[in-house]
Design an enzyme around this catalytic site. Structure first.
Site, PDB file in Angstrom:
ATOM      1  NE  ARG A   1      10.355   0.405  -4.355  1.00  0.00           N
ATOM      2  CZ  ARG A   1       9.760   1.239  -3.510  1.00  0.00           C
ATOM      3  NH1 ARG A   1       9.858   1.016  -2.197  1.00  0.00           N
ATOM      4  NH2 ARG A   1       9.091   2.287  -3.956  1.00  0.00           N
TER       5      ARG A   1
ATOM      6  CD  GLU B   1       7.000  -5.895  -2.460  1.00  0.00           C
ATOM      7  OE1 GLU B   1       6.152  -5.002  -2.670  1.00  0.00           O
ATOM      8  OE2 GLU B   1       8.026  -5.704  -1.776  1.00  0.00           O
TER       9      GLU B   1
ATOM     10  CG  HIS C   1       5.918  -2.803   0.211  1.00  0.00           C
ATOM     11  ND1 HIS C   1       6.409  -2.890  -1.058  1.00  0.00           N
ATOM     12  CD2 HIS C   1       6.311  -1.573   0.665  1.00  0.00           C
ATOM     13  CE1 HIS C   1       7.069  -1.777  -1.373  1.00  0.00           C
ATOM     14  NE2 HIS C   1       7.013  -0.962  -0.340  1.00  0.00           N
TER      15      HIS C   1
END
Length: 327
Positions: free
Chosen positions: A235, A264, A283
């Protein structure tokens, strides 16, 4: 009568069939169809999807909710103690993401070490005019030292690739020792400061929690070798992004490979986008068609089973069942 389920993200056909065999399913996108989602949530016994923070307001709007099934390994979007207090079971999909995310971790290690993105862009600009020399040199990966911060399922898969595929020396920092990894991969336990000081590649794989937020900050980055590369597939909030940018700009570490970020999607004006010694992907840790479908099928089965009182190892908070029975 079948239990009612709201799917707040679209599901593959195979996952939908699993749910429809056991439940009454309503689809309502939690973002694009907010009113329909809230209406469905009000009568739902279960939910399935990902990338939705299940706030207390949403939980208050779902008085019949028994099971939450997330199509992800991580569950930092959920207040687990609050779910448990309310008797709501949370299930995740940890096993399905393991090998695919480990593949990406190693792809980022290799790409950062050999400057793949930077040199690809240079070649496309027509700058390849002579044989490669020092201006194109990267660093070796094989037989270097890999430090894994968080040796869980994915960490063990990365360690296997490193030790057996690349002849690397594997170090790890964990809250507890991992004897299986020590035996299988020759992994050696270190404190976090010792790992950061020794490793040529530092891989971040711990889950996000209050204890791990900004675990890697300016002080930790200063412990790393100037020739070291940081790779984060966990993360973004685990690494202090501003401190990382400063370390990369000043050459205090050699480079980074990043799949995750503090915010994000990554902002178009992020300084990370201007740094040539960073490999950035959006991601995509579990982003293959096969893995995403397997995750959805597992999440659907988790939900169908849990609504029938059958909890698997993917249940994050089995104590919720006991809490549900309390007055």
């Amino acid at each position: 009568m079948k239990k009612r389920v709201v799917a707040y993200r679209k599901l593959p056909a195979a996952a939908l069939r699993i749910l429809e065999a056991a439940c009454d399913v309503t689809f309502a996108d939690a973002d694009a169809q907010r009113d329909a989602f809230l209406a469905a949530l009000a009568g739902a016994h279960g939910t399935i999807g990902n990338k939705l923070k299940l706030t207390r307001d949403l939980l208050d709007a779902a008085p019949n909710l028994e099971v939450v099934s997330t199509i992800s390994a991580g569950y930092d979007d959920f207040d687990v103690p609050e779910l448990t207090r309310r008797g709501i079971v949370l299930c995740n999909t940890p096993d399905e993401v393991t090998e695919t995310t480990a593949d990406l971790m190693f792809a980022l290690i290799l790409a950062a070490a050999r400057r793949i993105a930077e040199l690809d862009a240079s070649t496309r600009r027509g700058e390849w005019q002579a044989s490669s020399g020092p201006a194109q040199f990267g660093v070796d990966v094989h037989h270097k030292t890999l430090g894994i911060v968080g040796l869980g399922r994915i960490g063990a898969a990365v360690a296997r690739r490193a030790a057996h595929g690349f002849g690397m020396n594997v170090l790890y920092a964990n809250r507890s020792r991992n004897p299986a990894a020590e035996e299988a991969f020759g992994a050696q336990w270190r404190t976090l400061p010792a790992l950061l000081a020794e490793a040529d590649f530092v891989c971040i794989l711990v889950p996000l929690s209050p204890a791990t937020e900004k675990l890697i900050g300016a002080a930790e980055l200063r412990l790393m070798k100037s020739s070291a590369i940081l790779v984060n597939c966990a993360r973004g909030q685990i690494v202090d992004e501003a401190a990382l940018i400063e370390a990369l700009r000043e050459g205090r570490i050699l480079g980074a490979g990043l799949d995750v970020f503090e915010r994000e999607p990554l902002a178009a004006d992020s300084p990370l986008l201007t740094l040539p010694n960073v490999v950035i992907v959006p991601h995509i840790g579990s982003a293959t068609a096969q893995t995403r479908e397997a995750m959805a099928r597992r999440a659907a089965q988790n939900l169908a089973d849990a609504l029938q009182g059958q909890l698997s190892e993917t249940c994050v908070n089995p104590a919720a069942v006991d809490a549900r029975a309390l007055p």
